[in-house]
Scaffold this motif. Structure first.
Motif, PDB file in Angstrom:
ATOM      1  N   GLN A 306       0.810 -24.923  18.491  1.00 42.69           N
ATOM      2  CA  GLN A 306       1.611 -23.703  18.630  1.00 42.69           C
ATOM      3  C   GLN A 306       3.102 -23.935  18.442  1.00 42.69           C
ATOM      4  O   GLN A 306       3.876 -22.985  18.313  1.00 42.69           O
ATOM      5  N   PHE A 307       3.523 -25.197  18.405  1.00 37.96           N
ATOM      6  CA  PHE A 307       4.939 -25.483  18.222  1.00 37.96           C
ATOM      7  C   PHE A 307       5.288 -25.795  16.763  1.00 37.96           C
ATOM      8  O   PHE A 307       6.424 -26.152  16.459  1.00 37.96           O
ATOM      9  N   LEU A 308       4.322 -25.664  15.865  1.00 42.55           N
ATOM     10  CA  LEU A 308       4.577 -25.822  14.437  1.00 42.55           C
ATOM     11  C   LEU A 308       4.394 -24.475  13.757  1.00 42.55           C
ATOM     12  O   LEU A 308       3.414 -23.778  13.992  1.00 42.55           O
ATOM     13  N   ARG A 309       5.343 -24.114  12.919  1.00 43.85           N
ATOM     14  CA  ARG A 309       5.269 -22.838  12.216  1.00 43.85           C
ATOM     15  C   ARG A 309       5.600 -23.054  10.749  1.00 43.85           C
ATOM     16  O   ARG A 309       6.641 -23.620  10.423  1.00 43.85           O
ATOM     17  N   CYS A 310       4.693 -22.617   9.872  1.00 43.91           N
ATOM     18  CA  CYS A 310       4.917 -22.730   8.432  1.00 43.91           C
ATOM     19  C   CYS A 310       5.434 -21.400   7.915  1.00 43.91           C
ATOM     20  O   CYS A 310       4.762 -20.373   8.006  1.00 43.91           O
ATOM     21  N   CYS A 311       6.641 -21.411   7.363  1.00 41.61           N
ATOM     22  CA  CYS A 311       7.266 -20.196   6.831  1.00 41.61           C
ATOM     23  C   CYS A 311       7.455 -20.341   5.325  1.00 41.61           C
ATOM     24  O   CYS A 311       8.385 -21.017   4.868  1.00 41.61           O
ATOM     25  N   SER A 312       6.544 -19.743   4.591  1.00 41.71           N
ATOM     26  CA  SER A 312       6.628 -19.750   3.121  1.00 41.71           C
ATOM     27  C   SER A 312       6.905 -21.141   2.568  1.00 41.71           C
ATOM     28  O   SER A 312       7.788 -21.349   1.736  1.00 41.71           O
ATOM     29  N   GLY A 313       6.143 -22.099   3.050  1.00 40.88           N
ATOM     30  CA  GLY A 313       6.249 -23.456   2.525  1.00 40.88           C
ATOM     31  C   GLY A 313       7.254 -24.340   3.214  1.00 40.88           C
ATOM     32  O   GLY A 313       7.463 -25.478   2.792  1.00 40.88           O
TER      33      GLY A 313
END
Length: 498
Positions: A306-313
């Motif tokens: 939950q502490f990793l977020r992928c935003c458009s690559g």
């Protein structure tokens, strides 16, 4: 290509690998295209400093943070939003109406006032017109160049004949006189003729009907090897590639379409081979699957973290923000940080939050100047109108929240407008319902949306929809890819269920 066939699951995994045996057709580009979702911030140079055009602007070598160059103009060395502001004599002023212009260093309302001589403002009256830096009554006087502009009685020889008076401009100047210099369009500080040149973020290019701007670069619509995505021009792009939500999607390559081939039984990742049973290929980089099963640009990550977020690559670590953030294109929007994300199906921009401002697709507008209907701005403010309650997002930004809701993929087949309602005929192409066993039996749905307060929809495009408890439907996502996006969504949701 008729003999080139592959099972659907193989194609899914080929897309999931992102970049298997991709052949690069060249390297000369503003931003080198890698053949999959973009995985880095696109940086430009402003003097000797690098900056991201999605969150800042460059004006005469100075960076203005907090306003994207995609929607900004320059006023001297400062960036401003021309939607709500105006630049007068190198000074940024807040517009009081959409019908304002500059008169020297001041702003005036064109419906009630007039500017004479480029720096003097007068009340607009019937039969009153400009002559140099003063006004005159057109019924009794005329404007003569003798040699300077001066108002003279109509019987003077310098006055035009009655037939010529009809041809005079609204300012009262003879048609042979040139316009004031401050009316000439400028590209940064350089005057230019829009009939011959076009200005792209401060750079001049030769104008033509097929030439368009993409950030500070120009491209022709007839060139099918380039693609403008989120203000960045990509060259050597495979045909039929699409920019959706700031992400470039390319058509799947089957084995018979590959321009370069590895040895028999080998899989390639970039310029090297890899074992797909133990590793995953992300943007030409091989990673051990023990570190994660999903790609984010050229990196791999565990989508359960939950502490990793992928935003458009672009992969973000949310440890410092305690997971309280969401994506805005390839940027990270942190909660309680006085920021607002406005997005369209192709771009996303972060603005500094201001009172009485709302999003209209990509733009952040002043409600006292504009109104918005289905992501289209109109210069007719409607102060009492209710804003859209939500913004649609890229599909992967909705995970894992949507995994426990009754959602489905619906393709827009036709649209009709009646009584401020948008009536949409949807074809259900896939359902995600891991929470219950409820199934949408009829593949054809008739959906009604509040036209102005709902995001725009395009015929032939597929979106993620949610069915509410009251039987109404809500549009959730930007247009999705029927293969890679949907497969990724199903994979994550059903893994979560397991």
């Amino acid at each position: 290509m008729k003999n080139c066939k592959a099972p659907a699951l193989v194609i899914f995994f080929a897309i999931f690998a992102q970049g298997v045996c991709h052949h690069d057709r060249g390297t000369h580009s503003e931003v080198g295209f890698s053949g999959q979702m973009e995985g880095i911030h696109h940086l430009h140079n402003c003097g000797n400093v690098s900056y991201n055009i999605s969150g800042s602007s460059c004006c005469n070598g100075n960076i203005s943070p907090g306003l994207s160059q995609l929607v900004a103009d320059c006023c001297g060395s400062v960036a401003y939003n021309p939607l709500n502001e105006i630049c007068c004599d190198s000074k940024v002023l807040t517009q009081s109406s959409t019908h304002v212009k500059c008169c020297g260093k001041d702003m005036y309302l064109t419906t009630t006032h007039m500017c004479c001589g480029g720096n003097r403002i007068f009340n607009r009256k019937e039969n009153l017109s400009c002559c140099g830096n003063t006004t005159f009554d057109k019924t009794t006087h005329c404007c003569c160049a003798n040699p300077e502009l001066v108002a003279m009685p109509k019987h003077e020889t310098c006055c035009p004949k009655a037939t010529d008076e009809m041809k005079e401009s609204q300012q009262g100047s003879p048609p042979t006189l040139t316009l004031p210099k401050n009316s000439e369009p400028k590209c940064r500080t350089i005057p230019f003729n829009p009939q011959e040149k076009m200005c792209c973020s401060g750079k001049l290019y030769k104008a033509s009907a097929l030439t368009k701007c993409c950030g500070e670069h120009a491209y022709t619509l007839s060139d099918d090897s380039v693609l403008c995505c989120n203000g960045v021009l990509h060259r050597n792009v495979p045909e039929q590639s699409e920019c959706v939500g700031g992400v470039i999607y390319t058509p799947a390559n089957t084995t018979c379409q590959m321009s370069t081939r590895p040895r028999l039984g080998e899989h390639c990742c970039g310029g090297q081979t890899f074992n797909p049973r133990t590793h995953i290929c992300c943007n030409g980089h091989s990673h051990n699957k023990m570190n994660g099963n999903f790609c984010c640009g050229s990196e791999v990550y565990d989508h359960h973290n939950q502490f990793l977020r992928c935003c458009s690559g672009h992969l973000y670590n949310l440890t410092q923000s305690r997971g309280k953030a969401e994506c805005c294109g390839n940027l990270l929007l942190q909660y309680n940080n006085n920021q607002t994300c406005c997005s369209s199906s192709t771009n996303s921009i972060i603005y500094q939050t201001k009172p009485k401002h709302r999003c209209c697709g990509l733009y952040y507008y002043n409600t006292s100047l504009w109104s918005c209907c289905a992501e289209h701005l109109k210069p007719t403010p409607k102060p009492n109108s209710s804003p859209a309650e939500y913004r649609i997002k890229p599909l992967m930004d909705l995970i894992p929240e949507m995994c426990n809701k009754t959602v489905f993929f619906g393709k827009v087949e036709s649209v009709a407008l009646a009584n401020y309602q948008r009536h949409v005929v949807l074809k259900v192409v896939g359902q995600v319902n891991v929470k219950s066993e409820k199934v949408i039996k009829d593949p054809w749905l008739h959906v009604s949306l509040d036209h102005c307060n709902s995001p725009a929809t395009d015929n032939g495009m597929t979106y993620l929809w949610e069915e509410n408890h009251n039987g109404k439907y809500k549009l959730l996502s930007h247009p999705v890819d029927l293969t890679s996006d949907i497969y990724m969504f199903y994979s994550v949701c059903y893994q979560k269920k397991g």
